[in-house]
Design an enzyme around this catalytic site. Structure first.
Site, PDB file in Angstrom:
ATOM      1  N   SER A 570      -2.606  -4.883   1.062  1.00  0.00           N
ATOM      2  CA  SER A 570      -2.684  -3.584   0.220  1.00  0.00           C
ATOM      3  C   SER A 570      -2.413  -3.942  -1.328  1.00  0.00           C
ATOM      4  CB  SER A 570      -1.527  -2.274   0.611  1.00  0.00           C
ATOM      5  OG  SER A 570      -1.689  -1.343   0.228  1.00  0.00           O
ATOM      6  N   ASP A 655      -9.585   3.595   6.272  1.00  0.00           N
ATOM      7  CA  ASP A 655      -8.549   3.276   5.337  1.00  0.00           C
ATOM      8  C   ASP A 655      -8.653   4.389   4.629  1.00  0.00           C
ATOM      9  OD1 ASP A 655      -6.409   2.663   3.877  1.00  0.00           O
ATOM     10  OD2 ASP A 655      -6.875   0.572   3.771  1.00  0.00           O
ATOM     11  N   HIS A 690      -5.570   1.960   7.368  1.00  0.00           N
ATOM     12  CA  HIS A 690      -4.792   1.054   6.502  1.00  0.00           C
ATOM     13  C   HIS A 690      -3.940   0.384   7.379  1.00  0.00           C
ATOM     14  CE1 HIS A 690      -3.594  -0.065   2.476  1.00  0.00           C
ATOM     15  NE2 HIS A 690      -2.382   0.226   2.735  1.00  0.00           N
TER      16      HIS A 690
END
Length: 718
Positions: A570, A655, A690
């Site tokens: 991330s 995501d 995600h």
């Protein structure tokens, strides 16, 4: 440039099964596109076409499928290693494990797993004489489920679904109704549902497009929830639902018009109030209404830029953690029950420039404060009379924090403890007598902590700042500059990466590797200043800290200069992209999961989820100074003709935090410009978001694949 089959074959000599047929990586088409900024700046983005908000473009989907096919072919020879890693990792997980039960409103709550199943069973048992956390743990261990009431069997709910995740779970005050939410594609847009625990039936009240949790009023038929914006996915509206009514008629009780704020709902410690918490990067606001008779939500203290606070209510007063009045590391203040202004606040726990106050839990007669100092966590018990003491730790590098403590009238304080060598452990401490007892240590079959060593080190950054580093290795490890090492960090949003035990890391240590956790600026390990020195126009400190930690560890003999791998996800994937551009020779392998690598274009687009909330983290590129600074580090924009490390990039098609097209564009351009021969692998999970695949074990299969790639490139024994 694109690697030829011959060049790639030479790069993959260790993958001996590829002697005959080396696969060729996909070559994404280039289509001219200009990204414009409001101040007139323009940038070419030849892969912008890979963005499809609906995830339907056949050319885009075809490219992603081609990348997966390439990854399958390239990594195929490593399947035995991947399988071995996966088997090792799963063997360290007790399959029929259970969490430590906690008591609330006359029931003991816990979650447990059954052998061979991917999802938890959420359950409870009625409190009675002789029933406590230890007795329930023993019963669960013995597979004695007499007296157990299953709230949710997630295995049943997930049956037949490629992805399934339960979000928040909230019991009505009479313990009869369970509001829960689920997500079936990983986009974190949850559907709220209500289960009647007496009948076992799910009620017809179904509300899609929510943040995933509900808060009940005292009447046991009304709950409050957050509705997400269908386009930006931001949490924008709080609504009230009454059971048995059409959700389309739900009453709007609050709408946030400032799209830089996140939103949450909850109940205070004493259950007196329902609160709406509004949070931006640099300011907060709390609104409250009586849980017994909800009405208009009153503001506790109006928001003000650069004033952060979070509040709880107990003992007839508000207790507030805040950075107001220059309390950079936060202080604790109190306010009267009906307070509506900061002028009512009175200092209780003073600000300390050396101690960062992270959290406070209120009890009858005392409070527990989670603090940070010297880069380590501490728990301080503060009694109403003013006396205080610290909960003791046993290692030089560890993680300690408050655990589930739902009952304010309990003399027992629960806290968690772990380190890079110590599995997660739950303790409870009697604040009145000082007695401490271990409730549970995470069972890790076949693991002996005595075989491993953890250290806390301090690396000097190029500007002279001392960076804390936690490192672990197996006993017998020699600091002779020959070993392989994996270095991990995050470094954003003030999120501290504390040293905790991992069942996956053991497989690396047992193969002679060292594992290092770099506590770089951008987190809050060293207090609020640590965060502020790693964001906005100081963001590049995060990247140079990571590189300097690597240099320090290599110099100290923990790793060979050509056997270092770096890992982040991330915002940590942004870190990976930045260090690969800035110091490609320092790393043999880059592991980048769901990476935020197209910073400028994303932050220029307020329609993308999370963009507007993060202007105070990265800056708003509509303002030229921030645009220019972002452009100096944005990984996608700084790719250049040079030799890059072997790279593994992972993403999820659905995501919502970092959209799939960021890593897709990054990989396509990286392949164009890379002058080296190391492979670039792009793995796309077509059914997830995600957090990767759902389920208890599936993520370990993904991690085993990534680690097998890393071990191969580092030359680590299988």
């Amino acid at each position: 440039m694109k690697m030829t089959s011959i060049a790639l074959g030479l790069a993959l000599m260790s993958l001996n099964a590829f002697a005959a047929d080396t696969p060729t990586p996909p070559d994404a088409a280039k289509k001219p596109y200009v990204v414009k900024a409001p101040h007139g700046a323009e940038r070419q983005d030849e892969y912008y076409w890979l963005r499809d908000d609906k995830r339907e473009n056949p050319d885009m989907l075809g490219y992603l499928k081609a990348e997966n096919a390439y990854a399958d072919a390239l990594l195929g020879p490593l399947k035995p290693v991947q399988d071995k890693l996966y088997e090792e990792i799963v063997a360290r997980i007790k399959q029929d494990d259970a969490s430590v039960p906690y008591r609330e409103r006359g029931w003991w709550h816990y979650s447990r797993f059954e052998a061979g199943k991917d999802y938890p069973i959420h359950a409870r048992r009625k409190d009675a004489p002789g029933i406590d956390a230890r007795s329930i743990l023993a019963a669960n261990e013995a597979a004695d489920f007499n007296g157990e009431e299953v709230l949710l069997d997630v295995n049943v709910l997930a049956a037949g679904k490629d992805y399934y995740a339960v979000g928040g779970r909230s019991l009505s005050q009479d313990n009869r109704l369970l509001a829960y939410s689920d997500d079936t594609n990983g986009r974190r847009q949850y559907t709220l549902r209500v289960k009647d625990l007496q009948s076992g039936k799910t009620l017809p009240d179904t509300i899609p497009g929510t943040a995933g949790y509900a808060v009940w009023a005292d009447d046991n038929k009304t709950f409050f929830y957050i509705e997400n914006d269908p386009e930006t996915l931001l949490s924008t509206r709080v609504k009230k639902h009454v059971l048995g009514t059409d959700p389309k008629d739900d009453v709007l009780v609050y709408e946030e018009t400032d799209d830089t704020f996140y939103m949450g709902v909850g109940r205070t410690r004493d259950d007196k109030y329902i609160v709406i918490g509004l949070d931006s990067t640099v300011s907060n606001e709390t609104r409250y209404t009586p849980a017994a008779a909800p009405g208009a939500f009153q503001v506790l203290a109006p928001r003000a830029r650069d004033v952060e606070y979070d509040a709880d209510h107990h003992g007839g007063r508000w207790v507030i953690r805040t950075n107001a009045d220059g309390a950079r590391n936060f202080k604790i203040v109190t306010a009267a029950d009906n307070s509506s202004s900061r002028k009512d606040w009175k200092d209780w726990v003073a600000h300390d420039p050396q101690v960062y106050i992270e959290e406070i839990e209120l009890f009858d007669g005392h409070a527990a404060i989670a603090e940070r100092s010297g880069g380590l966590e501490r728990v301080r018990i503060l009694k109403d009379g003013g006396a205080s003491e610290y909960v003791k730790a046993d290692e030089s590098a560890y993680s300690m924090g408050l655990d589930a403590n739902p009952e304010a009238d309990s003399p027992w304080l629960r806290y968690s403890y772990t380190s890079l060598t110590t599995p997660a452990t739950t303790y409870e401490l009697n604040v009145q007598t000082g007695e401490r007892r271990e409730l549970k240590r995470q069972p890790v079959p076949g693991y002996d902590p005595a075989n491993y060593v953890t250290e806390r080190l301090w690396a000097t950054a190029r500007d002279g700042t001392k960076i804390p580093v936690s490192i672990v290795y197996r006993k017998g490890f020699e600091k002779n500059g020959k070993a392989a090492m994996l270095q991990y960090a995050y470094g954003s949003y003030g999120m501290s990466m504390d040293p905790g035990f991992s069942v996956t890391t053991v497989s690396l240590l047992d193969r002679g590797m060292a594992y290092a956790l770099a506590h770089i600026r951008g987190g809050q390990e060293m207090g609020r200043a640590w965060y502020e020195d790693g964001k906005l126009l100081n963001k590049k400190n995060t990247f140079t800290d990571f590189i300097d930690v690597t240099g320090f560890l290599v110099k100290q003999g923990y790793a060979a200069p050509d056997r270092v791998a770096a890992h982040g996800g991330s915002a940590g994937g942004l870190l990976m992209g930045a260090v690969a551009n800035m110091a490609p020779d320092a790393y043999r392998v880059i592991l980048s999961q769901v990476p935020f690598v197209d910073v400028v274009t994303t932050m220029l687009d307020p329609t993308i989820p999370l963009t507007t909330n993060e202007y105070d983290e990265w800056g708003n590129p509509e303002q030229k100074p921030f645009y220019d600074y972002m452009l100096t580090y944005s990984p996608y924009d700084n790719l250049a003709k040079k030799a890059y490390p072997a790279t593994f990039v992972g993403t999820g098609l659905w995501d919502s935090q970092v959209q799939y097209w960021e890593p897709a564009k990054y990989v396509a351009r990286l392949r164009d410009l890379n002058t080296g021969s190391e492979p670039v692998v792009f793995r796309i999970n077509m059914e997830a978001g995600h957090g990767g695949k759902s389920g208890r074990f599936r993520r370990y299969r993904e991690q085993a694949e990534m680690y097998s790639f890393m071990l191969d490139r580092l030359g680590v024994g299988k």
